[in-house]
Scaffold this motif. Structure first.
Motif, PDB file in Angstrom:
ATOM      1  N   ASP A 107       0.894  -1.150   0.000  1.00 33.20           N
ATOM      2  CA  ASP A 107       0.000   0.000   0.000  1.00 33.20           C
ATOM      3  C   ASP A 107       0.936   1.204   0.000  1.00 33.20           C
ATOM      4  OD1 ASP A 107      -2.206   1.783   0.428  1.00 33.20           O
ATOM      5  OD2 ASP A 107      -1.744   1.771   2.564  1.00 33.20           O
ATOM      6  N   GLN A 108       0.816   2.039  -1.021  1.00 27.13           N
ATOM      7  CA  GLN A 108       1.728   3.181  -1.177  1.00 27.13           C
ATOM      8  C   GLN A 108       0.943   4.489  -1.119  1.00 27.13           C
ATOM      9  OE1 GLN A 108       5.310   3.706  -4.051  1.00 27.13           O
ATOM     10  NE2 GLN A 108       3.506   4.209  -5.241  1.00 27.13           N
ATOM     11  N   GLN A 109       1.386   5.386  -0.256  1.00 25.18           N
ATOM     12  CA  GLN A 109       0.787   6.714  -0.180  1.00 25.18           C
ATOM     13  C   GLN A 109       1.885   7.736  -0.429  1.00 25.18           C
ATOM     14  OE1 GLN A 109      -1.880   7.293   3.168  1.00 25.18           O
ATOM     15  NE2 GLN A 109      -2.105   5.075   3.342  1.00 25.18           N
ATOM     16  N   VAL A 110       1.610   8.638  -1.374  1.00 29.70           N
ATOM     17  CA  VAL A 110       2.583   9.678  -1.716  1.00 29.70           C
ATOM     18  C   VAL A 110       2.059  10.995  -1.148  1.00 29.70           C
ATOM     19  CG1 VAL A 110       3.863  10.800  -3.576  1.00 29.70           C
ATOM     20  CG2 VAL A 110       3.137   8.406  -3.835  1.00 29.70           C
ATOM     21  N   ARG A 111       2.891  11.597  -0.305  1.00 28.91           N
ATOM     22  CA  ARG A 111       2.517  12.855   0.332  1.00 28.91           C
ATOM     23  C   ARG A 111       2.861  14.031  -0.583  1.00 28.91           C
ATOM     24  NH1 ARG A 111       5.543  10.081   3.887  1.00 28.91           N
ATOM     25  NH2 ARG A 111       7.227  11.605   3.798  1.00 28.91           N
ATOM     26  N   PRO A 112       2.027  15.074  -0.606  1.00 31.25           N
ATOM     27  CA  PRO A 112       2.345  16.248  -1.422  1.00 31.25           C
ATOM     28  C   PRO A 112       3.480  17.053  -0.799  1.00 31.25           C
ATOM     29  CG  PRO A 112       0.303  16.599  -0.208  1.00 31.25           C
ATOM     30  CD  PRO A 112       0.735  15.187   0.065  1.00 31.25           C
ATOM     31  N   GLY A 113       4.132  17.871  -1.627  1.00 32.85           N
ATOM     32  CA  GLY A 113       5.142  18.792  -1.126  1.00 32.85           C
ATOM     33  C   GLY A 113       6.567  18.296  -1.171  1.00 32.85           C
ATOM     34  N   ALA A 114       6.803  17.064  -1.624  1.00 29.15           N
ATOM     35  CA  ALA A 114       8.163  16.522  -1.713  1.00 29.15           C
ATOM     36  C   ALA A 114       8.212  15.502  -2.838  1.00 29.15           C
ATOM     37  CB  ALA A 114       8.578  15.894  -0.386  1.00 29.15           C
ATOM     38  N   ARG A 115       9.421  15.165  -3.250  1.00 38.91           N
ATOM     39  CA  ARG A 115       9.636  14.169  -4.306  1.00 38.91           C
ATOM     40  C   ARG A 115      10.358  12.976  -3.691  1.00 38.91           C
ATOM     41  NH1 ARG A 115       9.900  13.981  -9.802  1.00 38.91           N
ATOM     42  NH2 ARG A 115       9.392  16.182  -9.940  1.00 38.91           N
ATOM     43  N   GLN A 116       9.906  11.770  -4.022  1.00 42.55           N
ATOM     44  CA  GLN A 116      10.566  10.545  -3.567  1.00 42.55           C
ATOM     45  C   GLN A 116      11.465  10.056  -4.693  1.00 42.55           C
ATOM     46  OE1 GLN A 116      10.063   9.000  -0.402  1.00 42.55           O
ATOM     47  NE2 GLN A 116      11.927   7.969  -1.045  1.00 42.55           N
ATOM     48  N   ASP A 117      12.781  10.170  -4.503  1.00 42.93           N
ATOM     49  CA  ASP A 117      13.748   9.754  -5.517  1.00 42.93           C
ATOM     50  C   ASP A 117      14.316   8.391  -5.183  1.00 42.93           C
ATOM     51  OD1 ASP A 117      13.825  12.138  -7.181  1.00 42.93           O
ATOM     52  OD2 ASP A 117      14.773  13.133  -5.470  1.00 42.93           O
ATOM     53  N   SER A 118      14.581   7.608  -6.216  1.00 42.44           N
ATOM     54  CA  SER A 118      15.248   6.313  -6.058  1.00 42.44           C
ATOM     55  C   SER A 118      16.350   6.225  -7.105  1.00 42.44           C
ATOM     56  CB  SER A 118      14.260   5.159  -6.264  1.00 42.44           C
ATOM     57  OG  SER A 118      14.948   3.923  -6.269  1.00 42.44           O
ATOM     58  N   LEU A 119      17.540   5.813  -6.676  1.00 41.32           N
ATOM     59  CA  LEU A 119      18.638   5.601  -7.611  1.00 41.32           C
ATOM     60  C   LEU A 119      18.432   4.337  -8.437  1.00 41.32           C
ATOM     61  CD1 LEU A 119      21.627   6.495  -5.279  1.00 41.32           C
ATOM     62  CD2 LEU A 119      20.585   7.906  -7.063  1.00 41.32           C
ATOM     63  N   GLY A 120      17.444   3.530  -8.031  1.00 44.48           N
ATOM     64  CA  GLY A 120      17.170   2.262  -8.689  1.00 44.48           C
ATOM     65  C   GLY A 120      17.444   1.109  -7.746  1.00 44.48           C
ATOM     66  N   HIS A 121      16.809  -0.018  -8.029  1.00 42.30           N
ATOM     67  CA  HIS A 121      16.955  -1.231  -7.231  1.00 42.30           C
ATOM     68  C   HIS A 121      16.528  -2.403  -8.103  1.00 42.30           C
ATOM     69  CE1 HIS A 121      12.558  -1.000  -6.698  1.00 42.30           C
ATOM     70  NE2 HIS A 121      12.778   0.294  -6.538  1.00 42.30           N
ATOM     71  N   VAL A 122      16.785  -3.615  -7.675  1.00 42.85           N
ATOM     72  CA  VAL A 122      16.449  -4.783  -8.482  1.00 42.85           C
ATOM     73  C   VAL A 122      14.943  -4.918  -8.638  1.00 42.85           C
ATOM     74  CG1 VAL A 122      18.546  -6.058  -7.892  1.00 42.85           C
ATOM     75  CG2 VAL A 122      16.497  -6.359  -6.503  1.00 42.85           C
ATOM     76  N   GLY A 123      14.532  -5.566  -9.712  1.00 42.95           N
ATOM     77  CA  GLY A 123      13.127  -5.878  -9.925  1.00 42.95           C
ATOM     78  C   GLY A 123      12.459  -5.019 -10.974  1.00 42.95           C
ATOM     79  N   VAL A 124      11.189  -5.305 -11.168  1.00 40.22           N
ATOM     80  CA  VAL A 124      10.326  -4.510 -12.041  1.00 40.22           C
ATOM     81  C   VAL A 124       9.291  -3.857 -11.143  1.00 40.22           C
ATOM     82  CG1 VAL A 124       8.671  -4.566 -13.960  1.00 40.22           C
ATOM     83  CG2 VAL A 124      10.677  -6.084 -13.996  1.00 40.22           C
ATOM     84  N   GLU A 125       9.092  -2.562 -11.306  1.00 37.81           N
ATOM     85  CA  GLU A 125       8.177  -1.814 -10.455  1.00 37.81           C
ATOM     86  C   GLU A 125       6.875  -1.569 -11.218  1.00 37.81           C
ATOM     87  OE1 GLU A 125       8.568   2.191  -7.735  1.00 37.81           O
ATOM     88  OE2 GLU A 125      10.250   0.805  -7.978  1.00 37.81           O
ATOM     89  N   HIS A 126       5.751  -1.846 -10.557  1.00 36.57           N
ATOM     90  CA  HIS A 126       4.417  -1.630 -11.122  1.00 36.57           C
ATOM     91  C   HIS A 126       3.643  -0.764 -10.143  1.00 36.57           C
ATOM     92  CE1 HIS A 126       5.020  -5.162 -13.803  1.00 36.57           C
ATOM     93  NE2 HIS A 126       5.635  -5.670 -12.740  1.00 36.57           N
ATOM     94  N   THR A 127       3.018   0.316 -10.625  1.00 42.46           N
ATOM     95  CA  THR A 127       2.211   1.171  -9.766  1.00 42.46           C
ATOM     96  C   THR A 127       0.844   1.377 -10.401  1.00 42.46           C
ATOM     97  OG1 THR A 127       4.126   2.310  -8.858  1.00 42.46           O
ATOM     98  CG2 THR A 127       2.032   3.458  -8.700  1.00 42.46           C
ATOM     99  N   ILE A 128      -0.195   1.218  -9.588  1.00 48.80           N
ATOM    100  CA  ILE A 128      -1.578   1.450 -10.009  1.00 48.80           C
ATOM    101  C   ILE A 128      -2.138   2.523  -9.084  1.00 48.80           C
ATOM    102  CG2 ILE A 128      -3.849   0.424 -10.408  1.00 48.80           C
ATOM    103  CD1 ILE A 128      -2.155  -2.344 -10.187  1.00 48.80           C
ATOM    104  N   VAL A 129      -2.511   3.666  -9.657  1.00 53.52           N
ATOM    105  CA  VAL A 129      -3.037   4.776  -8.868  1.00 53.52           C
ATOM    106  C   VAL A 129      -4.490   4.496  -8.504  1.00 53.52           C
ATOM    107  CG1 VAL A 129      -3.573   7.245  -8.866  1.00 53.52           C
ATOM    108  CG2 VAL A 129      -1.447   6.428  -9.910  1.00 53.52           C
ATOM    109  N   GLN A 130      -4.813   4.666  -7.242  1.00 49.88           N
ATOM    110  CA  GLN A 130      -6.176   4.490  -6.754  1.00 49.88           C
ATOM    111  C   GLN A 130      -6.885   5.829  -6.580  1.00 49.88           C
ATOM    112  OE1 GLN A 130      -7.403   1.185  -6.296  1.00 49.88           O
ATOM    113  NE2 GLN A 130      -5.513   0.946  -7.448  1.00 49.88           N
ATOM    114  N   ALA A 131      -6.171   6.846  -6.087  1.00 48.23           N
ATOM    115  CA  ALA A 131      -6.763   8.167  -5.861  1.00 48.23           C
ATOM    116  C   ALA A 131      -5.670   9.221  -5.965  1.00 48.23           C
ATOM    117  CB  ALA A 131      -7.414   8.228  -4.483  1.00 48.23           C
ATOM    118  N   GLY A 132      -6.007  10.381  -6.541  1.00 46.13           N
ATOM    119  CA  GLY A 132      -5.060  11.485  -6.689  1.00 46.13           C
ATOM    120  C   GLY A 132      -4.361  11.446  -8.041  1.00 46.13           C
TER     121      GLY A 132
END
Length: 196
Positions: A107-132
């Motif tokens: 369960d992922q919640q992204v807060r407004p006002g900042a950016r979440q950066d990732s240099l990368g990591h193993v795997g394939v990332e899938h995101t499905i937006v539910q709201a916002g």
């Protein structure tokens, strides 16, 4: 979560034949911090767990999961410890094994006002937006996603998330192949069996 991370981190580090100094160099996490994490102390952030996943070349679930339960699985979101990052709160809900690989469900919640950066990591990332509305950057490509929208990409690529006009609720799936997982014979045993 700290005790599970402590045991799995030590197991993964030793399984890869790495010293604390070498893991510190690869993960860019201080040796003292790593020592605290292996002792079950400190508060690991999303950035810390993802850096360890990248440096050790293992799925996040190999660091955070105690063991897969048998039978029906119910996870109460309110009872799951949250991994906090600069802009993202992640609740690890479940790991699904298939054909030697793994899909982690968050369960992922992204807060407004900042950016979440990732240099990368193993795997394939899938995101499905539910709201916002979610802004996603992968390398130099940027996309905007709304409710019901999906994005998938190789998670080794640098990427970031930003809430565009208020909080965002989404489902994050991290998918790993069988070659990207450590094989633990017993999650409570000190030893480690190498990759297949």
């Amino acid at each position: 979560m700290r005790d599970v991370l402590a045991a799995n981190l030590r197991r993964a580090r030793l399984g890869r034949g790495l010293s604390l100094s070498e893991l510190s160099r690869r993960s860019k996490i201080g040796k003292a911090t790593l020592s605290q994490l292996e002792a079950g102390a400190g508060n690991p952030t999303i950035e810390t767990v993802f850096s360890l996943s990248r440096a050790l070349e293992v799925p996040i679930s190999d660091l955070l999961d105690q063991q897969l339960p048998s039978g029906p699985t119910v996870v109460r979101g309110a009872e799951v410890e949250v991994l906090r990052g600069a802009a993202v709160d992640l609740r690890p809900l479940h790991g699904i094994e298939a054909d030697g690989g793994m899909v982690e469900v968050y369960d992922q919640q992204v807060r407004p006002g900042a950016r979440q950066d990732s240099l990368g990591h193993v795997g394939v990332e899938h995101t499905i937006v539910q709201a916002g509305r979610l802004g996603v950057r992968v390398d130099d490509q940027e996309v905007e996603l709304g409710p019901g929208d999906y994005i998938g990409f190789d998670a080794l690529r640098p990427h970031s998330y930003v809430a565009l006009d208020g909080p965002v609720r989404s489902v994050l799936l991290l998918q790993y192949g069988s070659d990207q997982r450590l094989r633990l014979t017993d999650p409570h045993a000190p030893g480690l069996v190498g990759k297949d």
